[in-house]
Design a protein around this motif. Structure first.
Motif, PDB file in Angstrom:
ATOM      1  N   ARG A  23       0.819  -1.208   0.000  1.00 50.75           N
ATOM      2  CA  ARG A  23       0.000   0.000   0.000  1.00 50.75           C
ATOM      3  C   ARG A  23       0.855   1.261   0.000  1.00 50.75           C
ATOM      4  O   ARG A  23       0.509   2.256  -0.646  1.00 50.75           O
ATOM      5  CB  ARG A  23      -0.949  -0.009   1.205  1.00 50.75           C
ATOM      6  CG  ARG A  23      -1.973  -1.123   1.114  1.00 50.75           C
ATOM      7  CD  ARG A  23      -3.343  -0.665   1.510  1.00 50.75           C
ATOM      8  NE  ARG A  23      -3.430  -0.334   2.913  1.00 50.75           N
ATOM      9  CZ  ARG A  23      -4.538   0.138   3.480  1.00 50.75           C
ATOM     10  NH1 ARG A  23      -5.617   0.342   2.751  1.00 50.75           N
ATOM     11  NH2 ARG A  23      -4.569   0.405   4.755  1.00 50.75           N
ATOM     12  N   GLY A  24       1.954   1.220   0.735  1.00 53.30           N
ATOM     13  CA  GLY A  24       2.860   2.369   0.750  1.00 53.30           C
ATOM     14  C   GLY A  24       3.418   2.653  -0.624  1.00 53.30           C
ATOM     15  O   GLY A  24       3.420   3.803  -1.092  1.00 53.30           O
ATOM     16  N   GLU A  28       3.077  -1.549  -8.297  1.00 52.83           N
ATOM     17  CA  GLU A  28       3.198  -1.322  -6.858  1.00 52.83           C
ATOM     18  C   GLU A  28       3.954  -2.430  -6.119  1.00 52.83           C
ATOM     19  O   GLU A  28       4.699  -2.151  -5.195  1.00 52.83           O
ATOM     20  CB  GLU A  28       1.810  -1.164  -6.229  1.00 52.83           C
ATOM     21  CG  GLU A  28       1.010  -2.452  -6.345  1.00 52.83           C
ATOM     22  CD  GLU A  28      -0.444  -2.323  -5.918  1.00 52.83           C
ATOM     23  OE1 GLU A  28      -0.890  -1.185  -5.709  1.00 52.83           O
ATOM     24  OE2 GLU A  28      -1.105  -3.350  -5.822  1.00 52.83           O
ATOM     25  N   PHE A  75       0.761   4.037  -2.940  1.00 53.14           N
ATOM     26  CA  PHE A  75       0.508   5.442  -2.621  1.00 53.14           C
ATOM     27  C   PHE A  75       1.587   6.345  -3.224  1.00 53.14           C
ATOM     28  O   PHE A  75       1.280   7.350  -3.877  1.00 53.14           O
ATOM     29  CB  PHE A  75       0.458   5.620  -1.097  1.00 53.14           C
ATOM     30  CG  PHE A  75       0.259   7.034  -0.677  1.00 53.14           C
ATOM     31  CD1 PHE A  75      -1.008   7.593  -0.637  1.00 53.14           C
ATOM     32  CD2 PHE A  75       1.351   7.820  -0.323  1.00 53.14           C
ATOM     33  CE1 PHE A  75      -1.180   8.904  -0.260  1.00 53.14           C
ATOM     34  CE2 PHE A  75       1.175   9.145   0.056  1.00 53.14           C
ATOM     35  CZ  PHE A  75      -0.089   9.688   0.088  1.00 53.14           C
ATOM     36  N   GLU A 103      -3.751   5.452 -11.593  1.00 56.73           N
ATOM     37  CA  GLU A 103      -4.275   4.316 -10.841  1.00 56.73           C
ATOM     38  C   GLU A 103      -3.881   2.995 -11.502  1.00 56.73           C
ATOM     39  O   GLU A 103      -3.373   2.086 -10.855  1.00 56.73           O
ATOM     40  CB  GLU A 103      -5.803   4.422 -10.787  1.00 56.73           C
ATOM     41  CG  GLU A 103      -6.435   3.700  -9.646  1.00 56.73           C
ATOM     42  CD  GLU A 103      -6.141   4.378  -8.318  1.00 56.73           C
ATOM     43  OE1 GLU A 103      -5.690   3.682  -7.408  1.00 56.73           O
ATOM     44  OE2 GLU A 103      -6.347   5.607  -8.221  1.00 56.73           O
ATOM     45  N   ILE A 144       4.105   7.457   4.896  1.00 51.89           N
ATOM     46  CA  ILE A 144       4.467   6.301   4.067  1.00 51.89           C
ATOM     47  C   ILE A 144       5.957   6.057   4.133  1.00 51.89           C
ATOM     48  O   ILE A 144       6.415   4.918   4.216  1.00 51.89           O
ATOM     49  CB  ILE A 144       4.033   6.532   2.599  1.00 51.89           C
ATOM     50  CG1 ILE A 144       2.530   6.701   2.506  1.00 51.89           C
ATOM     51  CG2 ILE A 144       4.496   5.377   1.720  1.00 51.89           C
ATOM     52  CD1 ILE A 144       1.728   5.523   2.982  1.00 51.89           C
ATOM     53  N   ARG A 165       1.331   6.468  -7.079  1.00 52.28           N
ATOM     54  CA  ARG A 165       0.194   7.290  -7.507  1.00 52.28           C
ATOM     55  C   ARG A 165       0.503   8.775  -7.331  1.00 52.28           C
ATOM     56  O   ARG A 165       0.225   9.589  -8.216  1.00 52.28           O
ATOM     57  CB  ARG A 165      -1.052   6.923  -6.693  1.00 52.28           C
ATOM     58  CG  ARG A 165      -1.839   5.763  -7.249  1.00 52.28           C
ATOM     59  CD  ARG A 165      -3.265   5.757  -6.696  1.00 52.28           C
ATOM     60  NE  ARG A 165      -3.271   5.778  -5.242  1.00 52.28           N
ATOM     61  CZ  ARG A 165      -3.252   4.695  -4.480  1.00 52.28           C
ATOM     62  NH1 ARG A 165      -3.246   3.497  -5.042  1.00 52.28           N
ATOM     63  NH2 ARG A 165      -3.260   4.793  -3.169  1.00 52.28           N
ATOM     64  N   ARG A 166       1.067   9.124  -6.180  1.00 54.00           N
ATOM     65  CA  ARG A 166       1.412  10.532  -5.927  1.00 54.00           C
ATOM     66  C   ARG A 166       2.406  11.031  -6.971  1.00 54.00           C
ATOM     67  O   ARG A 166       2.280  12.139  -7.481  1.00 54.00           O
ATOM     68  CB  ARG A 166       2.011  10.714  -4.538  1.00 54.00           C
ATOM     69  CG  ARG A 166       1.040  10.585  -3.404  1.00 54.00           C
ATOM     70  CD  ARG A 166       0.713  11.955  -2.795  1.00 54.00           C
ATOM     71  NE  ARG A 166      -0.101  12.778  -3.680  1.00 54.00           N
ATOM     72  CZ  ARG A 166      -1.423  12.725  -3.783  1.00 54.00           C
ATOM     73  NH1 ARG A 166      -2.106  11.867  -3.049  1.00 54.00           N
ATOM     74  NH2 ARG A 166      -2.066  13.506  -4.606  1.00 54.00           N
ATOM     75  N   GLN A 177       1.251  12.954   4.381  1.00 56.97           N
ATOM     76  CA  GLN A 177       0.887  11.584   4.043  1.00 56.97           C
ATOM     77  C   GLN A 177       2.096  10.824   3.503  1.00 56.97           C
ATOM     78  O   GLN A 177       2.356   9.707   3.886  1.00 56.97           O
ATOM     79  CB  GLN A 177      -0.224  11.586   2.992  1.00 56.97           C
ATOM     80  CG  GLN A 177      -1.605  11.807   3.575  1.00 56.97           C
ATOM     81  CD  GLN A 177      -2.667  11.756   2.497  1.00 56.97           C
ATOM     82  OE1 GLN A 177      -2.595  12.485   1.508  1.00 56.97           O
ATOM     83  NE2 GLN A 177      -3.629  10.884   2.662  1.00 56.97           N
TER      84      GLN A 177
END
Lengths: 183, 183
Positions: free
Chosen positions: A85-86, A114, A89, A107, B168, A92-93, B164
């Motif tokens: 998940r990290g 990922e 994230f 996405e 992470i 995506r950022r 955020q």
DNA sequence: CCGATATGTTTGGTATATAAAACGAAGGTT
DNA sequence: AACCTTCGTTTTATATACCAAACATATCGG
């Protein structure tokens, strides 16, 4: 061992396994519980498929279940989930904040890669994102210049889409070469 | 259909297929010819495996062979090869020039994701690389600041969005610690 | 011409990851 | 009790992607 291309198959976690594990975390956050059929529904696969994949994840010690067959993650499973998940994230950022891609594209591509990024790469990417998003004048100037830079290229007039990539790659190469000469 | 995570399986080209095709290009460049066993040797797999994979690539119209069974690429195969090699090049450059990763790490991660990036992402990445590597004062100042930035980060002066990322990053550090314990 | 070597294919086996369908168990409804 | 639904598993089948080993063919040296 030094077959770099084979590292893909030897990745610690497969795309499918990563998403089964993340599904459990998200279901627990959302509903407070996660069963085999909840995972199947979330991933839009059959209960049979989810059952088999989760069985192997149980055997690998990443997933566990209580006496009523409600799924949970082991400590190692939690680690894998956080890790995936990290990375998702961060990617995506990067795609949205830096490359300014539409969120849908960001996405899809983030989802594909990922689970494949090494820890070293993820850490450096996180560091770069912090620097890029910083409020100091250098970062602000850089971001403003980057916004202006969008669309200011003449590659749009080239023939095929893939040809553009080649051309861009060569251009980036030339830029780097010139940089090295003078640096 | 809008199952984003399933796009991984529906990628136009698999990791294995991409490397078989790129192997043919590289062998042609290096030796002037490419046979099944040359591909097998380069990829360090058995002739049988290469034979089967190349058979399916022939059926898909990406790979062809002449009357003496020497391999070549169709126009579509050339397109795929250029596409994959262009992406690999861009990603390696990003990892090495921007993230300053060791070339070995950059190589491994680039190899894992080269065939997965969408055209839109690759194009934006190329554009960003050009901007990042530019010689104008803003880019130069940004790069110098980035070099200094390594290792140092001010946790207090961050806004919520960056916060955020920060979390992470901390998470990544924790994962790293656990990885080290297990390794 | 014969044997050795190289090359390519085929076959059987493994592992992952899916679907479809059948099966068993549990629970609720009438 | 009889029925229906949900749930999880198992079985059978598909596709990818590999290996090991057998097999077929071709080419080269003696």
């Amino acid at each position: 061992m030094d077959d770099i291309w084979k590292q893909f198959e030897q990745n610690p976690i497969s795309h499918s396994a990563a998403h089964h594990i993340v599904a459990i975390v998200e279901l627990l956050e959302r509903n407070g519980y996660a069963r085999v059929s909840d995972v199947a529904k979330l991933l839009n696969i059959t209960r049979g498929s989810a059952s088999l994949t989760l069985k192997s994840l149980k055997q690998r010690g990443l997933v566990a279940e209580d006496e009523n067959r409600f799924l949970k993650l082991s400590d190692e499973g939690e680690t894998v989930a956080s890790s995936v998940r990290g990375r998702a994230f961060l990617i995506r950022r990067f795609f949205m904040d830096v490359l300014d891609l539409p969120s849908e594209d960001a996405e899809v591509d983030a989802c594909k890669i990922e689970h494949l990024l090494s820890l070293a790469t993820a850490e450096r990417l996180a560091q770069f994102l912090r620097y890029f998003c910083a409020k100091d004048s250098i970062a602000v100037a850089f971001r403003e210049g980057w916004e202006q830079y969008e669309g200011s290229c003449d590659w749009a007039s080239t023939d095929s889409a893939v040809c553009q990539i080649e051309r861009i790659a060569k251009l980036a190469c030339e830029v780097k070469a010139q940089d090295s000469e003078q640096g």
